[in-house]
Motif scaffolding. Structure first.
Motif, PDB file in Angstrom:
ATOM      1  N   ALA A   1      -0.563   8.468   2.767  1.00 62.84           N
ATOM      2  CA  ALA A   1       0.448   9.372   3.328  1.00 62.84           C
ATOM      3  C   ALA A   1       0.199   9.598   4.816  1.00 62.84           C
ATOM      4  N   ALA A   2      -1.063   9.796   5.188  1.00 59.28           N
ATOM      5  CA  ALA A   2      -1.389  10.020   6.595  1.00 59.28           C
ATOM      6  C   ALA A   2      -1.117   8.775   7.426  1.00 59.28           C
ATOM      7  N   ALA A   3      -1.374   7.597   6.874  1.00 56.30           N
ATOM      8  CA  ALA A   3      -1.076   6.355   7.584  1.00 56.30           C
ATOM      9  C   ALA A   3       0.426   6.157   7.737  1.00 56.30           C
TER      10      ALA A   3
ATOM     11  N   VAL B   1      -9.409   2.996   0.042  1.00 54.98           N
ATOM     12  CA  VAL B   1      -9.560   4.221   0.834  1.00 54.98           C
ATOM     13  C   VAL B   1      -9.974   3.883   2.261  1.00 54.98           C
ATOM     14  N   LEU B   2     -10.962   3.016   2.401  1.00 56.08           N
ATOM     15  CA  LEU B   2     -11.437   2.630   3.725  1.00 56.08           C
ATOM     16  C   LEU B   2     -10.327   1.985   4.542  1.00 56.08           C
ATOM     17  N   CYS B   3      -9.605   1.061   3.940  1.00 60.78           N
ATOM     18  CA  CYS B   3      -8.568   0.341   4.690  1.00 60.78           C
ATOM     19  C   CYS B   3      -7.350   1.221   4.965  1.00 60.78           C
ATOM     20  N   PHE B   4      -6.981   2.087   4.041  1.00 66.36           N
ATOM     21  CA  PHE B   4      -5.887   3.023   4.310  1.00 66.36           C
ATOM     22  C   PHE B   4      -6.293   3.964   5.453  1.00 66.36           C
ATOM     23  N   GLY B   5      -7.584   4.339   5.462  1.00 71.00           N
ATOM     24  CA  GLY B   5      -8.058   5.184   6.549  1.00 71.00           C
ATOM     25  C   GLY B   5      -7.972   4.479   7.880  1.00 71.00           C
TER      26      GLY B   5
END
Length: 329
Positions: free
Chosen positions: A68-70, A320-324
């Motif tokens: 969502a943040a991305a 999680v890492l890649c979405f971050g």
């Protein structure tokens, strides 16, 4: 030698029983080493000595908030969503496991891996377990009400899934589906906590998580398939039997495909190609990890099954890492 003489293995088992340790707990876990003695039966009820379940509940929340943040941009409230979902996952996983042990107390006593759990082993009474479940649930609710109204409503709605899950193995060969419905709800809840509304992208992420849960929990259920058959408990491990690798490959493909669609829908147009590329890299890493698990799978090796099940924490952290990273793109 006397008939009552104990081998070292039996002596070790008796020592574990006296100490109240649970058979499938992580060796040297913090509960057995550091927690005050009077708290240990309650923490074992919450599976605090087996933390991978908390991760598996928490990771879909992290998928939801980071995607969502991305998609719409980072907000400072996202830091609280990450922290609040982490605390909430620990508490609600504990409450859910306590509820599961209350409903399964008679079944657990018949299964070698689970008869050392606090209720069947006599460490905790049912009344004490109910009280502990309520305490954990109320604490989790205090976290939930710090989110927006839509997320609060979604959190309350998830309780029906939590309540039903322990009974699923009594009436369906697919209890892993019910576990997936409950465990991946956080993907949508965390998205809503960030955006204030639900859309198709987090629903696809939720469905990907359900397919992933069927994948990893089928591996987990192969540990108990012989005992389950004796007492009449259903599972996808028993249903798939020798076809398990083929069926798990199908759920790997489903999980990957659904996550790809969710990532593209969330990131391709609103965030741009670089963000979408990072999201797809995360999905590819997720798929590769599950493929690695399939190559190592031996459904007759219970230690291997448990090890592969636990490795899904790492599988879920890759997106999680890649979405971050996509947030920074």
């Amino acid at each position: 030698m006397s008939d009552t003489a104990e081998t070292p293995e039996v002596h070790s088992a008796l020592d574990r029983a006296v100490e109240g340790q649970v058979a499938d707990a992580v060796k040297g876990n913090w509960v057995d080493r550091l927690a005050p003695v009077w708290t240990r039966p309650y923490l074992r009820l919450s599976r605090a000595d087996r933390p991978v379940g908390t991760w598996l509940l928490y990771l879909p929340c992290l998928w939801g908030v980071t995607l969502a943040a991305a998609s719409t941009g980072f907000r400072w409230i996202d830091l609280w969503i990450v922290l609040g979902c982490g605390i909430g996952a620990f508490l609600m996983r504990g409450a859910g496991c306590t509820w599961n042990d209350i409903t399964d107390r008679n079944i657990d006593g018949e299964v070698a891996r689970t008869r050392s759990r606090p209720i069947p082993s006599g460490q905790v009474t049912v009344a004490q377990a109910v009280f502990w479940m309520v305490i954990q649930s109320l604490a989790a609710f205090c976290i939930l009400i710090t989110f927006n109204a839509a997320a609060i409503a979604m959190g309350v709605a998830s309780l029906a899934l939590v309540a039903i899950y322990p009974f699923a193995k009594r009436f369906t060969w697919w209890p892993q589906v019910f576990l997936g419905l409950a465990f991946n709800w956080g993907a949508m809840l965390a998205w809503v906590a960030h955006t204030g509304s639900l859309s198709l992208a987090p629903v696809l992420l939720y469905l990907a998580g359900i397919a992933w849960t069927i994948f990893y929990d089928t591996i987990y259920a192969h540990q108990d398939k012989e005992d389950d058959a004796l007492i009449g408990v259903k599972s996808t491990a028993r249903l798939f039997a020798e076809n398990t690798p083929v069926r798990l490959q199908q759920f790997l493909i489903a999980a990957t495909g659904l996550m790809v669609l969710g990532v593209l829908l969330a990131l391709l147009r609103p965030a741009g190609g670089t963000a979408a590329f990072m999201g797809l890299i995360g999905t590819a890493g997720f798929a590769l990890h599950m493929s690695w698990q399939l190559r190592r799978l031996d459904t007759e090796n219970t230690d291997r099954c448990l090890s592969l099940f636990r490795s899904n924490r790492d599988a879920g952290l890759i997106p999680v890492l890649c979405f971050g990273l996509a947030i920074l793109a």
